[in-house]
Design an enzyme around this catalytic site. Sequence first.
Site, PDB file in Angstrom:
ATOM      1  N   ASN A  40       9.492  -7.068   4.743  1.00 20.82           N
ATOM      2  CA  ASN A  40       8.442  -7.684   3.924  1.00 20.82           C
ATOM      3  C   ASN A  40       8.297  -6.987   2.571  1.00 20.82           C
ATOM      4  OD1 ASN A  40       6.500  -9.769   3.676  1.00 20.82           O
ATOM      5  ND2 ASN A  40       4.856  -8.271   3.965  1.00 20.82           N
TER       6      ASN A  40
ATOM      7  N   TYR B  15      -2.498 -10.071  15.661  1.00 25.25           N
ATOM      8  CA  TYR B  15      -2.378  -8.996  14.662  1.00 25.25           C
ATOM      9  C   TYR B  15      -3.456  -7.934  14.900  1.00 25.25           C
ATOM     10  CZ  TYR B  15      -3.218  -6.424  10.361  1.00 25.25           C
ATOM     11  OH  TYR B  15      -3.461  -5.413   9.462  1.00 25.25           O
TER      12      TYR B  15
ATOM     13  N   LYS C   4      -3.316  -3.846  16.282  1.00 22.39           N
ATOM     14  CA  LYS C   4      -3.939  -2.661  15.646  1.00 22.39           C
ATOM     15  C   LYS C   4      -4.835  -1.943  16.653  1.00 22.39           C
ATOM     16  CE  LYS C   4      -2.245  -2.866  11.504  1.00 22.39           C
ATOM     17  NZ  LYS C   4      -1.254  -1.871  11.117  1.00 22.39           N
TER      18      LYS C   4
ATOM     19  N   SER D  68      -7.190  -1.280  10.474  1.00 24.65           N
ATOM     20  CA  SER D  68      -7.795  -2.340   9.674  1.00 24.65           C
ATOM     21  C   SER D  68      -9.224  -2.579  10.126  1.00 24.65           C
ATOM     22  CB  SER D  68      -6.975  -3.613   9.892  1.00 24.65           C
ATOM     23  OG  SER D  68      -7.677  -4.740   9.422  1.00 24.65           O
TER      24      SER D  68
ATOM     25  N   ILE E 171       0.846  -1.208   0.000  1.00 23.68           N
ATOM     26  CA  ILE E 171       0.000   0.000   0.000  1.00 23.68           C
ATOM     27  C   ILE E 171       0.878   1.254   0.000  1.00 23.68           C
ATOM     28  CG2 ILE E 171      -1.888   1.196   1.180  1.00 23.68           C
ATOM     29  CD1 ILE E 171      -2.560  -1.560   2.512  1.00 23.68           C
TER      30      ILE E 171
HETATM   31  P1  NAD Z   1       3.434  -4.665   3.447  1.00 27.30           P
HETATM   32  O1  NAD Z   1       4.012  -5.744   4.287  1.00 27.30           O
HETATM   33  O2  NAD Z   1       3.481  -4.804   1.967  1.00 27.30           O
HETATM   34  O3  NAD Z   1       4.141  -3.272   3.833  1.00 27.30           O
HETATM   35  C1  NAD Z   1       4.605  -2.986   5.129  1.00 27.30           C
HETATM   36  C2  NAD Z   1       6.018  -2.460   5.018  1.00 27.30           C
HETATM   37  O4  NAD Z   1       6.497  -2.157   6.333  1.00 27.30           O
HETATM   38  C3  NAD Z   1       7.001  -3.473   4.423  1.00 27.30           C
HETATM   39  O5  NAD Z   1       7.723  -2.867   3.365  1.00 27.30           O
HETATM   40  C4  NAD Z   1       7.905  -3.866   5.580  1.00 27.30           C
HETATM   41  O6  NAD Z   1       9.219  -4.153   5.145  1.00 27.30           O
HETATM   42  C5  NAD Z   1       7.836  -2.623   6.467  1.00 27.30           C
HETATM   43  N1  NAD Z   1       8.063  -2.854   7.898  1.00 27.30           N
HETATM   44  C6  NAD Z   1       7.453  -3.751   8.715  1.00 27.30           C
HETATM   45  N2  NAD Z   1       7.920  -3.655   9.974  1.00 27.30           N
HETATM   46  C7  NAD Z   1       8.849  -2.663   9.967  1.00 27.30           C
HETATM   47  C8  NAD Z   1       9.685  -2.079  10.971  1.00 27.30           C
HETATM   48  N3  NAD Z   1       9.689  -2.536  12.227  1.00 27.30           N
HETATM   49  N4  NAD Z   1      10.503  -1.072  10.609  1.00 27.30           N
HETATM   50  C9  NAD Z   1      10.527  -0.609   9.337  1.00 27.30           C
HETATM   51  N5  NAD Z   1       9.769  -1.122   8.351  1.00 27.30           N
HETATM   52  C10 NAD Z   1       8.937  -2.140   8.665  1.00 27.30           C
HETATM   53  O7  NAD Z   1       1.927  -4.426   3.944  1.00 27.30           O
HETATM   54  P2  NAD Z   1       0.763  -3.554   3.303  1.00 27.30           P
HETATM   55  O8  NAD Z   1      -0.256  -4.469   2.758  1.00 27.30           O
HETATM   56  O9  NAD Z   1       1.323  -2.485   2.440  1.00 27.30           O
HETATM   57  O10 NAD Z   1       0.154  -2.931   4.635  1.00 27.30           O
HETATM   58  C11 NAD Z   1       0.532  -1.664   5.117  1.00 27.30           C
HETATM   59  C12 NAD Z   1      -0.166  -1.418   6.449  1.00 27.30           C
HETATM   60  O11 NAD Z   1      -1.573  -1.524   6.264  1.00 27.30           O
HETATM   61  C13 NAD Z   1       0.200  -2.424   7.544  1.00 27.30           C
HETATM   62  O12 NAD Z   1       0.299  -1.736   8.768  1.00 27.30           O
HETATM   63  C14 NAD Z   1      -0.978  -3.368   7.555  1.00 27.30           C
HETATM   64  O13 NAD Z   1      -1.170  -3.958   8.808  1.00 27.30           O
HETATM   65  C15 NAD Z   1      -2.131  -2.432   7.201  1.00 27.30           C
HETATM   66  N6  NAD Z   1      -3.266  -3.134   6.595  1.00 27.30           N
HETATM   67  C16 NAD Z   1      -3.064  -3.929   5.502  1.00 27.30           C
HETATM   68  C17 NAD Z   1      -4.137  -4.637   4.951  1.00 27.30           C
HETATM   69  C18 NAD Z   1      -3.931  -5.548   3.766  1.00 27.30           C
HETATM   70  O14 NAD Z   1      -4.754  -6.433   3.562  1.00 27.30           O
HETATM   71  N7  NAD Z   1      -2.880  -5.373   2.965  1.00 27.30           N
HETATM   72  C19 NAD Z   1      -5.426  -4.513   5.515  1.00 27.30           C
HETATM   73  C20 NAD Z   1      -5.606  -3.672   6.600  1.00 27.30           C
HETATM   74  C21 NAD Z   1      -4.508  -2.987   7.139  1.00 27.30           C
HETATM   75  N1  UFG Z   2     -10.497 -17.005   1.155  1.00 29.77           N
HETATM   76  C1  UFG Z   2     -10.615 -18.249   0.585  1.00 29.77           C
HETATM   77  N2  UFG Z   2      -9.477 -18.894   0.187  1.00 29.77           N
HETATM   78  C2  UFG Z   2      -8.236 -18.347   0.329  1.00 29.77           C
HETATM   79  C3  UFG Z   2      -8.126 -17.076   0.921  1.00 29.77           C
HETATM   80  C4  UFG Z   2      -9.283 -16.431   1.329  1.00 29.77           C
HETATM   81  O1  UFG Z   2     -11.718 -18.773   0.449  1.00 29.77           O
HETATM   82  O2  UFG Z   2      -7.245 -19.001  -0.033  1.00 29.77           O
HETATM   83  C5  UFG Z   2     -11.724 -16.295   1.583  1.00 29.77           C
HETATM   84  C6  UFG Z   2     -11.791 -16.014   3.062  1.00 29.77           C
HETATM   85  O3  UFG Z   2     -12.378 -17.090   3.751  1.00 29.77           O
HETATM   86  C7  UFG Z   2     -12.633 -14.735   3.093  1.00 29.77           C
HETATM   87  C8  UFG Z   2     -12.250 -14.024   1.791  1.00 29.77           C
HETATM   88  O4  UFG Z   2     -11.709 -15.033   0.947  1.00 29.77           O
HETATM   89  O5  UFG Z   2     -13.998 -15.057   3.039  1.00 29.77           O
HETATM   90  C9  UFG Z   2     -11.202 -12.936   1.989  1.00 29.77           C
HETATM   91  O6  UFG Z   2     -10.084 -13.469   2.681  1.00 29.77           O
HETATM   92  P1  UFG Z   2      -8.706 -12.669   2.829  1.00 29.77           P
HETATM   93  O7  UFG Z   2      -7.757 -13.571   3.547  1.00 29.77           O
HETATM   94  O8  UFG Z   2      -8.290 -12.148   1.495  1.00 29.77           O
HETATM   95  O9  UFG Z   2      -9.095 -11.402   3.711  1.00 29.77           O
HETATM   96  P2  UFG Z   2      -9.691 -11.326   5.185  1.00 29.77           P
HETATM   97  O10 UFG Z   2     -10.937 -10.522   5.102  1.00 29.77           O
HETATM   98  O11 UFG Z   2      -9.767 -12.640   5.826  1.00 29.77           O
HETATM   99  O12 UFG Z   2      -8.539 -10.512   5.943  1.00 29.77           O
HETATM  100  C10 UFG Z   2      -8.024  -9.298   5.416  1.00 29.77           C
HETATM  101  C11 UFG Z   2      -6.582  -9.121   5.875  1.00 29.77           C
HETATM  102  C12 UFG Z   2      -6.541  -8.942   7.370  1.00 29.77           C
HETATM  103  C13 UFG Z   2      -7.430  -7.805   7.757  1.00 29.77           C
HETATM  104  C14 UFG Z   2      -8.837  -8.016   7.250  1.00 29.77           C
HETATM  105  C15 UFG Z   2      -9.712  -6.824   7.512  1.00 29.77           C
HETATM  106  O13 UFG Z   2      -5.814 -10.261   5.541  1.00 29.77           O
HETATM  107  O14 UFG Z   2      -5.231  -8.623   7.749  1.00 29.77           O
HETATM  108  O15 UFG Z   2      -8.796  -8.218   5.819  1.00 29.77           O
HETATM  109  O16 UFG Z   2      -9.112  -5.674   7.000  1.00 29.77           O
HETATM  110  F1  UFG Z   2      -7.462  -7.724   9.109  1.00 29.77           F
END
Ligand code: NAD
Ligand code: UFG
Length: 336
Positions: free
Chosen positions: A35, A148, A152, A124, A12
């Site tokens: 990551n 996790y 948050k 989240s 993101i």
């Molecule tokens: P991502 O893992 O792609 O990006 C996170 C970045 O943070 C990575 O580049 C990683 O190297 C860096 N990082 C982690 N810990 C660190 C530390 N201690 N010091 C410095 N850098 C560090 O994840 P993303 O999908 O881009 O998510 C970004 C944020 O949004 C996260 O906080 C995640 O929890 C939150 N979020 C993501 C989702 C999703 O589904 N992708 C949903 C809800 C919330």
């Molecule tokens: N699903 C499958 N098969 C898979 C993966 C997912 O059937 O292999 C289903 C899940 O059961 C769910 C839907 O697809 O019904 C979405 O699943 P995701 O794992 O893509 O997403 P979640 O909603 O479970 O979780 C995501 C992030 C979490 C975050 C949450 C709310 O992974 O970190 O959204 O923001 F907390």
Amino acid sequence: MKILVTGGNGYIGSHTVIQLINAGYEIVIVDNLCNSKIEALSRVENIVNTKIKFHKVDLLNKEKLNQIFEDEKVDAVIHFAGLKAVGESVEIPLHYYNNNVVGTLNLLEVMKNNKVSKLVFSSSATVYGDPHTVPILENFPLSATNPYGRSKLMIEEILRDLYKSDNNWDIAILRYFNPVGAHESGKIGEDPNGIPNNLMPFITQVAVGKRESLAVFGNDYPTVDGTGVRDYIHVVDLAAGHLKALEKLVKNPGCVEYNLGTGNGYSVLQVIDAFKKVSGKEIAYSIVDRRAGDIAACYADPKFAKEELGWEAKYGIDKMCEDSWRWQSQNPDGYE
Ligand code: NAD
Ligand code: UFG
């Protein structure tokens, strides 16, 4: 305005950095690359045709972080850095609490020392736990079911306490629903390590031939077709929400939570269908047991973000699938 972006090299973050630079913000990224790959930064630089300031620093290293703040003199912070795999957080909770909560505490202390008081935080929809009803409003009860999610929720509480203690802070807590999609160029996108946990990257890896078949986790939920319903949001729309949040922080709103979702829920089978339609690829799947901790349906009521930030999602499920597929098909092995 100069913005420090923690985790700016991640999925993101990288999409947000592009929009920040295009909007004229000066950017400094802090990321420890735990990551993400440095190649993502090169691709972003290529897209915006600008060199970006990058520090490979861990938020747990408070001294180095403080040095960056002293040197860079930033006006605001967007804080993406964190670990995000739900299953892994159950296995190694201390690592998650340390990285996410202690990392954020360090950041806040360093911000305070350097008189930086504007923060956008990546929360989240997981903080709503298993909601009694959908769509979800920002004032719904909060809970967490895994480390996790709890990290948050803890950070959110810390931020609210911080604001109560000192009203000079301005904090936007953005609760993301399910980010998917990729930049339209196909040059950057989501690049999960190992077997994807999330639905969309799993689907795209089946489509590109890296995985044989998708396991659909349960078809006996009380939803349109029995499979789980989520609010998928295009990462480019999500990134735009951060720029709107920054604009809001300049107006001293205090500490405010915003849902960033589309307001539309799609079931797993509906996502598979949409993906098939835009990619022309068959997605082999089988129905398996429910995944522990999953909920039936989760989607946002996004009207508060619209009213307060002037933000709403523009892209629908077809565009999300199309852009996810472009990224995956042009980069079958991600950034490798
Ligand atoms: P991502 O893992 O792609 O990006 C996170 C970045 O943070 C990575 O580049 C990683 O190297 C860096 N990082 C982690 N810990 C660190 C530390 N201690 N010091 C410095 N850098 C560090 O994840 P993303 O999908 O881009 O998510 C970004 C944020 O949004 C996260 O906080 C995640 O929890 C939150 N979020 C993501 C989702 C999703 O589904 N992708 C949903 C809800 C919330
Ligand atoms: N699903 C499958 N098969 C898979 C993966 C997912 O059937 O292999 C289903 C899940 O059961 C769910 C839907 O697809 O019904 C979405 O699943 P995701 O794992 O893509 O997403 P979640 O909603 O479970 O979780 C995501 C992030 C979490 C975050 C949450 C709310 O992974 O970190 O959204 O923001 F907390």
